[in-house]
Design an enzyme around this catalytic site. Sequence first.
Site, mmCIF file in Angstrom:
data_model
loop_
_atom_site.group_PDB
_atom_site.id
_atom_site.type_symbol
_atom_site.label_atom_id
_atom_site.label_comp_id
_atom_site.label_asym_id
_atom_site.label_seq_id
_atom_site.Cartn_x
_atom_site.Cartn_y
_atom_site.Cartn_z
ATOM 1 N N GLY A 155 0.858 -1.191 0.000
ATOM 2 C CA GLY A 155 0.000 0.000 0.000
ATOM 3 C C GLY A 155 0.891 1.237 0.000
ATOM 4 O O GLY A 155 2.066 1.178 -0.350
ATOM 5 N N ARG A 156 0.299 2.350 0.467
ATOM 6 C CA ARG A 156 1.044 3.617 0.419
ATOM 7 C C ARG A 156 2.333 3.557 1.222
ATOM 8 O O ARG A 156 3.374 4.039 0.782
ATOM 9 C CB ARG A 156 0.154 4.755 0.952
ATOM 10 N N ILE A 157 2.285 2.948 2.419
ATOM 11 C CA ILE A 157 3.488 2.918 3.267
ATOM 12 C C ILE A 157 4.532 1.980 2.663
ATOM 13 O O ILE A 157 5.726 2.312 2.590
ATOM 14 C CB ILE A 157 3.125 2.507 4.712
ATOM 15 N N ILE A 237 6.144 -3.446 11.091
ATOM 16 C CA ILE A 237 5.578 -2.151 11.501
ATOM 17 C C ILE A 237 4.071 -2.144 11.218
ATOM 18 O O ILE A 237 3.452 -1.087 11.211
ATOM 19 C CB ILE A 237 6.245 -0.945 10.789
ATOM 20 N N ALA A 238 3.497 -3.339 10.972
ATOM 21 C CA ALA A 238 2.089 -3.395 10.544
ATOM 22 C C ALA A 238 1.152 -3.472 11.752
ATOM 23 O O ALA A 238 0.627 -2.446 12.212
ATOM 24 C CB ALA A 238 1.893 -4.573 9.612
ATOM 25 N N ARG A 239 0.963 -4.658 12.273
ATOM 26 C CA ARG A 239 0.101 -4.869 13.428
ATOM 27 C C ARG A 239 0.565 -6.116 14.150
ATOM 28 O O ARG A 239 1.060 -7.056 13.515
ATOM 29 C CB ARG A 239 -1.357 -5.107 12.992
ATOM 30 N N GLU A 268 -0.295 -6.383 22.489
ATOM 31 C CA GLU A 268 0.380 -5.200 23.040
ATOM 32 C C GLU A 268 -0.576 -4.395 23.929
ATOM 33 O O GLU A 268 -1.783 -4.413 23.686
ATOM 34 C CB GLU A 268 0.948 -4.332 21.898
ATOM 35 N N HIS A 286 5.208 0.687 19.387
ATOM 36 C CA HIS A 286 4.192 1.130 18.417
ATOM 37 C C HIS A 286 4.291 2.647 18.157
ATOM 38 O O HIS A 286 3.350 3.396 18.428
ATOM 39 C CB HIS A 286 2.789 0.752 18.908
ATOM 40 N N ILE A 287 5.453 3.056 17.647
ATOM 41 C CA ILE A 287 5.699 4.497 17.466
ATOM 42 C C ILE A 287 5.994 4.873 16.015
ATOM 43 O O ILE A 287 6.529 5.958 15.751
ATOM 44 C CB ILE A 287 6.884 4.976 18.357
#
Length: 326
Positions: A155-157, A237-239, A268, A286-287
Site C-alpha cells: 500500500g502507500r506505506i 511495523i504493521a500490526r 500489546e 508502536h511508534i
Amino acid sequence: MKLKVFVGRPVFEEVLDSLRQHFEVTDNQADVLFTPEELTRKLQGQAGAITTGTERIDAALLAACPQLKVVANMAVGFNNFDVPAMTAAAVQATNTPDVLTETTADFGFALLMATARRLTESEHFLRAGKWTKWRYDMFAGAEVHGSTLGIMGMGRIGQGIARRAAHGFGMQVIYHNRSRLSPDLEAQCKARYVSKPELLQTADHVMLVVPYSADSHHTIGAAELAQMKSTATLVNIARGGIVDDAALAQALKDRRIAGAGLDVFEGEPQVHPELLTLQNVVLTPHIASATVKTRMAMAQLAADNLIAYLIRGQALTPLNTVQVQA
Ligand code: DGY
C-alpha cells in the site's frame, strides 16, 4: 444546542479547541483506560467519537449507543472497528490515511537499519561498560545498501519504503501483495512482484506492512520463518498478530533468522516474554507514526472528520458508506 462528541484518549489541546467550536466535548486528557463496558457508557448520548487503535467499536457497543453517528479513528489501521456492524448501524467510520505515510515509511527504514546493523544491541553493550577493545567482528551485522528487500503489503506505506530502498540505498525491491501494482507504480518504486515463497526465500530483509485481518493473522509463523535465509532480518511495523510472536522468539533464539525489528506485538502493550530476553531483536512501543507533526495531522484529521460529517454530512476519509435515515 451543540451535538456531543467524546474524545477517547488524550490529544493536542489545539485539536480539542477546534472541536469545541462546534460541539460539546468530553475529553479524556487524564488518559483513563476504559473497559468495553465503561467505553459503552461513555459513548451513550454522544453523536461522535474519536478513538485510537485500542478502543473497540463493535455490534454490542453500537446497539447500546443509538445516538452515535460517526467514529473517527486516529490511525490508518482500523482493525479495532467492526466496519460491517458500523454500516449496519448507520455509523460512519473514518481513519487517517496519507498524513502518516512518509513518517511511517521513515520509521520502517529506521527499524530495518537498526536491526540489520545491530544498533540497540551494541548500544546496550556500550552502556553496560563492556566495551574494552575494538574487534574486527564486533557487532558485525548485515548489509543494507545493495541487498534485497522483500516488502509484504504494498500500500502507500510499503511504496514509501520501496522508494527509499531502491532510490536511496540501491536495494533490489521485491514485493508481495493481494493485488499487483500498476506498471507505472512498479516502475516508480523499482519493485518486482513475486510470490510469497519467493519473497521469503530471496529477501535479505523482510518488511511487513500488511493490514491486520482474520486473513492476515500469522502471515509469518514457524513455516514462513523456516523459509527465510538464516542471515535475514524481519521487520514488523504493521500490526501485532501478523507475526506469530512465539514462533518468532523461537526462531530468533535458534538463530534460524539473524534478527528482527518489531514495533507492534500480539496482545500489546504486553510483549512476549521470550522476546524481551533476546539480544537480536529491536523492540519499540508502536511508534512508527510518532513525530509531533504527524501525530498532530492525524489528530486534526480525526477531528475534521467529525466536523465534516456531523456539520456538513460528508466525512473526509470515510471507510464505509452509510445510508442516513430520513
Ligand atoms: C496506525 O495509524 O494504524 C498506527 O499503527 C497508529 O495506530
